[in-house]
Design a protein around this motif. Structure first.
Motif, PDB file in Angstrom:
ATOM      1  N   ASP A 107      -4.149  -4.811   7.909  1.00  0.00           N
ATOM      2  CA  ASP A 107      -3.080  -3.883   7.570  1.00  0.00           C
ATOM      3  C   ASP A 107      -2.016  -3.861   8.661  1.00  0.00           C
ATOM      4  OD1 ASP A 107      -4.392  -3.189   5.267  1.00  0.00           O
ATOM      5  OD2 ASP A 107      -5.101  -1.251   5.984  1.00  0.00           O
ATOM      6  N   TYR A 108      -0.757  -3.743   8.237  1.00  0.00           N
ATOM      7  CA  TYR A 108       0.368  -3.633   9.164  1.00  0.00           C
ATOM      8  C   TYR A 108       1.309  -2.554   8.664  1.00  0.00           C
ATOM      9  CZ  TYR A 108      -1.032  -8.070  11.209  1.00  0.00           C
ATOM     10  OH  TYR A 108      -1.735  -9.056  11.837  1.00  0.00           O
ATOM     11  N   LYS A 109       1.907  -1.821   9.614  1.00  0.00           N
ATOM     12  CA  LYS A 109       2.985  -0.875   9.327  1.00  0.00           C
ATOM     13  C   LYS A 109       4.201  -1.376  10.085  1.00  0.00           C
ATOM     14  CE  LYS A 109       0.326   3.323   8.750  1.00  0.00           C
ATOM     15  NZ  LYS A 109       0.069   4.678   9.203  1.00  0.00           N
ATOM     16  N   PHE A 110       5.332  -1.449   9.384  1.00  0.00           N
ATOM     17  CA  PHE A 110       6.532  -1.949  10.041  1.00  0.00           C
ATOM     18  C   PHE A 110       7.772  -1.425   9.322  1.00  0.00           C
ATOM     19  CE2 PHE A 110       4.944  -4.902   6.944  1.00  0.00           C
ATOM     20  CZ  PHE A 110       6.047  -5.364   6.262  1.00  0.00           C
ATOM     21  N   PRO A 111       8.878  -1.310  10.065  1.00  0.00           N
ATOM     22  CA  PRO A 111      10.109  -0.799   9.450  1.00  0.00           C
ATOM     23  C   PRO A 111      10.784  -1.864   8.588  1.00  0.00           C
ATOM     24  CG  PRO A 111      10.486  -1.298  11.752  1.00  0.00           C
ATOM     25  CD  PRO A 111       9.024  -1.531  11.490  1.00  0.00           C
ATOM     26  N   VAL A 112      11.371  -1.408   7.498  1.00  0.00           N
ATOM     27  CA  VAL A 112      12.093  -2.282   6.573  1.00  0.00           C
ATOM     28  C   VAL A 112      13.388  -1.568   6.195  1.00  0.00           C
ATOM     29  CG1 VAL A 112      12.067  -3.304   4.261  1.00  0.00           C
ATOM     30  CG2 VAL A 112      10.007  -3.359   5.654  1.00  0.00           C
TER      31      VAL A 112
ATOM     32  N   LYS B 157       0.807  -1.216   0.000  1.00  0.00           N
ATOM     33  CA  LYS B 157       0.000   0.000   0.000  1.00  0.00           C
ATOM     34  C   LYS B 157       0.844   1.272   0.000  1.00  0.00           C
ATOM     35  CE  LYS B 157      -4.145  -0.472   1.705  1.00  0.00           C
ATOM     36  NZ  LYS B 157      -5.276  -0.455   2.613  1.00  0.00           N
ATOM     37  N   LYS B 158       1.902   1.297   0.834  1.00  0.00           N
ATOM     38  CA  LYS B 158       2.686   2.535   0.930  1.00  0.00           C
ATOM     39  C   LYS B 158       4.081   2.231   1.444  1.00  0.00           C
ATOM     40  CE  LYS B 158       1.504   5.818   4.030  1.00  0.00           C
ATOM     41  NZ  LYS B 158       0.902   7.023   4.600  1.00  0.00           N
ATOM     42  N   ILE B 159       5.064   2.991   0.949  1.00  0.00           N
ATOM     43  CA  ILE B 159       6.421   2.968   1.482  1.00  0.00           C
ATOM     44  C   ILE B 159       6.812   4.413   1.768  1.00  0.00           C
ATOM     45  CG2 ILE B 159       8.849   2.437   1.078  1.00  0.00           C
ATOM     46  CD1 ILE B 159       8.009   0.213  -0.807  1.00  0.00           C
TER      47      ILE B 159
ATOM     48  N   VAL C  44       6.850   0.605   5.906  1.00  0.00           N
ATOM     49  CA  VAL C  44       6.023  -0.020   4.876  1.00  0.00           C
ATOM     50  C   VAL C  44       4.633  -0.279   5.432  1.00  0.00           C
ATOM     51  CG1 VAL C  44       5.749  -2.114   3.479  1.00  0.00           C
ATOM     52  CG2 VAL C  44       7.995  -1.077   3.730  1.00  0.00           C
ATOM     53  N   THR C  45       3.627   0.008   4.633  1.00  0.00           N
ATOM     54  CA  THR C  45       2.246  -0.355   4.956  1.00  0.00           C
ATOM     55  C   THR C  45       1.839  -1.437   3.977  1.00  0.00           C
ATOM     56  OG1 THR C  45       1.781   1.902   5.672  1.00  0.00           O
ATOM     57  CG2 THR C  45      -0.109   0.474   5.257  1.00  0.00           C
TER      58      THR C  45
END
Length: 192
Positions: A138-143, A114-116, A126-127
């Motif tokens: 949905d998850y948001k997490f660092p990459v 969905k989004k970076i 990253v979403t």
């Protein structure tokens, strides 16, 4: 009245065409030297199910994105992972894994980008929408993203199987219990 309806329909179609034109499409390939695994624990031991990344060989995926400063927004950018390509190293654990994911009814996990947000130093946020067993979350997490000759995405994500209405199979009359938290580890090498 009919003329107004046709005008309104044509205007909506034209506006949606303009809005969609801001998205670019790029074909990417995930290289077979990538790694992807799901790991977890039971009250007795740990397990890890590795995805056979040879599956990615000779395949390409389309991503549709728009750029707004340090943020990339995506639409219709989906990476399907067939459950059959996960190997937990043991036929019995493989069966339990497929029972857990309801593979007979839902044979793949879908990762919907969905989004970076790349405004962080060396890392991106990253979403991603995971579709597991027919449920979206949905998850948001660092990459960590590195760019050498290839684009490499490296990270891990903890998720709860209850978020996807999954029930761990009970073994030996409930003596073996799977923890609800599992971890997804990935190191994806991407060629654009």
């Amino acid at each position: 009245m009919k003329t107004y309806f046709l005008f309104f329909f044509a205007l909506c179609f034209a506006v949606s065409g303009i809005a969609q034109s801001s998205f670019e499409t790029r074909e990417i390939a995930i290289l077979p030297n990538s790694n992807l695994s799901i790991s977890g624990t039971t009250n007795i031991n740990d397990f890890e199910c590795d995805f056979n990344t040879i599956y990615f060989k000779d395949q390409s995926f389309k991503v549709h994105y728009s750029e707004n400063g340090d943020i990339l927004n995506f639409k219709n950018s989906i990476l399907p992972l067939e459950n059959a390509n996960f190997d937990c190293g043991n036929r019995k654990i493989n069966k339990d894994f497929h029972d857990l994911l309801k593979s007979e009814k839902h044979p793949e996990i879908l990762l919907k980008l969905k989004k970076i947000d790349m405004s962080r130093d060396g890392n991106a946020l990253v979403t991603l929408t995971f579709n597991i067993a027919g449920i979206d979350k949905d998850y948001k997490f660092p990459v960590e993203i590195t760019r050498d000759k290839l684009l490499c995405f490296d990270g891990k994500l903890q998720l709860n199987i209850k978020d996807f209405n999954l029930e761990a199979p009970s073994k030996i009359f409930g003596l073996i219990v799977l923890d609800e938290e599992i971890e997804i580890n990935f190191n994806l090498n991407i060629q654009t």
